[in-house]
Write an enzyme that holds these catalytic residues in place. Structure first.
Site, short mmCIF file in Angstrom:
data_model
loop_
_atom_site.label_atom_id
_atom_site.label_comp_id
_atom_site.label_asym_id
_atom_site.label_seq_id
_atom_site.Cartn_x
_atom_site.Cartn_y
_atom_site.Cartn_z
CG LEU A 1 3.08 1.54 3.13
CD1 LEU A 1 4.28 1.96 3.68
CD2 LEU A 1 2.90 2.58 1.88
NE ARG A 2 -3.42 -3.17 0.16
CZ ARG A 2 -4.48 -3.46 1.03
NH1 ARG A 2 -4.71 -3.79 2.09
NH2 ARG A 2 -5.54 -2.87 0.24
CG ASP B 1 -8.59 4.67 3.51
OD1 ASP B 1 -7.87 4.31 4.43
OD2 ASP B 1 -9.96 4.70 3.39
#
Lengths: 320, 430
Positions: free
Chosen positions: B65-66, B307
């Protein structure tokens, strides 16, 4: 698969790799090169083909020889040549490859001659340049060095006449060699029935047989009866990566000596893309011997590069 | 809490292998009835699911989700929106944020942010070592108490086997599962593609299959010594799968997943250096892809994950080897699983276990349509076709090898905790 080197009329608009190019186009390049060789032998040194065009030599990786031959070829075709050693400038300041390209486009480039340390860099550039701008790959990573392979083909054709009865051995560091890959594709397309690669297992790419070559680990076996011996340069930095124990051992088992060359056909020719490491991959007696065609290769290289640049520029002009 | 009636949908419950048309009734975030309406049930909202398929919400075992640290690539909000648009209701996120998820406070904060956004459920994976440095163990038990469901190194290797050995011993003490990527860092070297004929042709540096198998052999041996529970993330090779099969036969607590990219793609799809196909592990040979499909059917592979790795355009517009690996995928997980089921002639319910019930059971809950289950649902139109374009994706990352592909199956409604969190079309019926 779409071949980005060809336009919709199947004409060559970029030269990125010898892979997937039809025989007719390879032959067309060699034929055009032959006319330049003949013209130059007749004393003509300047042709107006690229008059008014700007050729940018973009070398992201150091090279003197290739850059110089491209420069000479472009100048003989009357182009304005701008040499850029990019390592030392823009990318070092953080500019991306495509930003650099777009800036140079804005400066009026008509053709990019590109050398880059990464495989596929020339493809990336060709995919993103404006229509009408040609890209010629002057070596990308381990992938391709198409003009070198084409000058090798020119040399073979010059000395042997035809490809369809030849056995060609490619010797040395095939794993890291863009020259070898481009030679293999070009030789296959031109009808060479037997291509051999000779190297220790550490210097051969996985699945190399599937490129259509026969693998030899024994130099004496591999050289038996061959018509052409194409030596590859062994980069000394390879020694550090556990690819080889020493240059001495490599020379003993894979260096081209007069004794080993004697196993090839008596009229076999010896090629080398240069620069040579004497005593590492080739013995001086062979490099300077009468079977070596290493200097004619350099001369033909100019004509072949002229032919490539002339053809892509003409095709871009017609369809750009 | 709303009461919702969903009428006339095709109900596929992968956990029980059932597939029938009927109604579903939700109350207080749970499924309270299937089939006939409970007595006195007065729905606050009714969803007409005629022609639509209802399945438990997708459980994605690996989606980046960064946040924190890489907000220029994606944010929790953008990716949570992408998740529910793809029918994903539970997300397991790896710890390779910046800073890495190695402090209980960070995990608490992340979970709190996710709760505020209130779309999908978030299951953080904690960093196994501090800053993913491969040397110093994090406070595994504390992190578990803060909400970490497992521990991993994401793509950062542990090269010192003594550290891995101790990590497995310590994790086993608390029965905490580890999620490991089986890749020997030294054998992988600077490789960027599967070490096969195609990489040789393109002159790309290869990552050999032995980088995976040697790592699996090591992990299996350490499992025998430590009794640690291990989940192998994104297995990529036929040889690796064969080793996992053998280890499981021995009774070792070893599970594994693959990425949906590897179910469909192989190294030859890279074409002329298309960096959208640069993923980790690399796309392997067609034979490996076939082995993955077989292992999904025979149960060697427990789950398929997206992924999901949103990457900004600049990081992909580079020569292949320099491009950042990763592909966006949460919104493609369902249609690509449907496509695999269709191509492989597998019953839909069986295929869907890999993205619902099986990954859910690893997280300790049941993803099912049975009474008492969580009302986390994905409702999709199995016949809707759509094209993968940057505009069609809600994720901030538009990078996917499936760009331009035609997908069949489009999520229409997503419910989490019995609440409608996504509706693709204006809702009909109240």
């Amino acid at each position: 698969m779409h071949n980005p080197q060809l336009n919709k009329n199947k004409a060559l608009i970029h030269l990125l790799t010898t892979e997937g190019l039809p025989r007719a186009i390879l032959t067309q390049i060699l034929d055009r090169a032959a006319t330049y060789v003949a013209e130059m032998e007749a004393g003509h040194k300047k042709f107006p083909v690229l008059s008014g065009k700007s050729v940018f030599n973009l070398f992201f990786e150091n090279s003197t020889r290739t850059r110089t031959t491209f420069e000479i070829a472009a100048k003989r075709l009357s182009a304005d040549v701008i040499n850029l050693n990019i390592n030392a400038s823009s990318t070092a300041k953080g500019e991306t490859l495509l930003d650099t390209i777009h800036n140079l486009e804005a400066m009026g480039a008509d053709m990019f001659v590109v050398r880059h340390a990464q495989s596929g860099a020339a493809h990336l550039i060709a995919e993103h340049v404006k229509p009408g701008i040609a890209v010629v790959n002057a070596g990308d990573g381990r992938h391709a060095h198409p003009t070198q392979a084409l000058l090798d083909m020119y040399t073979i054709r010059h000395f042997k006449g035809d490809f369809t009865g030849l056995t060609v051995a490619i010797v040395g560091d095939v794993l890291h060699s863009r020259v070898a890959r481009s030679q293999i594709h070009a030789l296959s397309t031109l009808g060479c029935p037997e291509i051999r690669v000779i190297a220790p297992k550490t210097l051969l790419p996985v699945g190399v047989e599937q490129l259509g070559v026969h693998v030899y680990h024994d130099m004496a076996e591999g050289l038996k009866g061959v018509d052409v011996v194409a030596m590859l340069r062994l980069q000394n930095e390879r020694m550090a990566g556990a690819y080889l124990p020493s240059t001495q051992e490599f020379f003993k088992y894979y260096g081209l000596t007069p004794e080993k060359l004697a196993l090839a056909k008596p009229d076999a020719i010896v090629m080398h893309p240069g620069p040579m490491n004497r005593g590492v991959e080739i013995d001086s007696a062979v490099a300077d011997g009468n079977q070596a065609v290493i200097l004619p290769q350099v001369t033909f290289g100019i004509a072949v590069r002229m032919a490539v640049m002339a053809l892509v520029a003409e095709n871009q002009a017609v369809n750009g | 809490m709303k009461r919702i009636a969903i009428r006339n949908g095709r109900l596929i419950d992968p956990a029980h292998g059932t597939d029938k048309v009927g109604d579903l009734f939700l109350d207080h975030g749970k499924i309270v009835a299937v089939g006939s309406e409970p007595e006195g049930f007065k729905p606050d909202q009714t969803i007409d699911a005629t022609g639509l398929t209802i399945i438990p919400g997708l459980v994605d075992l690996a989606a980046r989700l960064r946040e924190p640290g890489f907000e220029y690539k994606a944010t929790l909000a953008s990716e949570m929106n992408a998740a529910v648009a793809g029918g994903v209701t539970s997300i397991v996120c790896p710890p390779d944020t910046d800073p890495a998820l190695d402090e209980p406070g960070l995990v608490t904060m992340l979970r709190q942010r996710a709760r505020q956004i209130d779309l999908a459920r978030l299951y953080p994976v904690g960093a196994l070592t501090r800053g993913l440095n491969g040397k110093d163990l994090t406070e595994l038990a504390e992190l578990r108490d803060a909400g970490c469901v497992a521990f991993s190194q994401a793509e950062h290797p542990i090269t010192d086997l003594q550290v891995l050995y101790r990590a497995m011993q310590y994790a086993a003490t608390f029965d905490i599962p580890l999620r490991l990527r089986a890749q020997d860092a030294t054998l992988a070297g600077h490789g960027v593609a599967h070490d096969g004929e195609y990489a040789s042709r393109l002159g790309l540096t290869g990552i050999p299959v032995i980088a995976e198998t040697v790592a699996i052999a090591t992990i299996v041996e350490l499992m025998r010594a430590t009794s640690a529970r291990v989940h192998l993330c994104r297995v990529s090779s036929a040889a690796g799968l064969a080793m996992i099969r053998t280890a499981r036969r021995e009774g070792l607590p070893l599970t594994c997943d693959v990425s949906i990219n590897h179910v469909h793609l192989a190294d030859i799809d890279i074409g002329f250096f298309n960096s959208l196909y640069r993923v980790t592990p690399p796309l392997r040979s067609i034979r490996d892809r076939e082995a993955i499909q077989t292992a999904l059917v025979d149960g060697t592979i427990d789950a398929i994950c997206s992924d999901h790795s949103p990457v900004d355009d600049d990081a992909k517009l580079l020569p292949f080897a320099e491009a950042e690996p990763g592909a966006t995928g949460m919104e493609l997980l369902l249609p690509l699983t449907l496509a695999w089921a269709e191509k492989a002639h597998i019953p839909l319910a069986m295929a869907l276990t890999k993205i619902t019930s099986e990954p859910a059971s690893m997280l300790g809950f049941s993803a099912s349509l049975s009474v008492g289950s969580r009302a986390d649902l994905a409702i999709f139109d199995p016949n809707a076709t759509w094209r993968v374009t940057p505009e069609a994706l809600k994720s901030q990352g538009k990078n996917t090898p499936f760009t331009g592909y035609e997908m069949r199956g489009k999520v229409v409604f997503t419910l989490v905790k019995g609440k409608l969190v996504y509706a693709a079309v204006p809702q009909i019926g109240h």
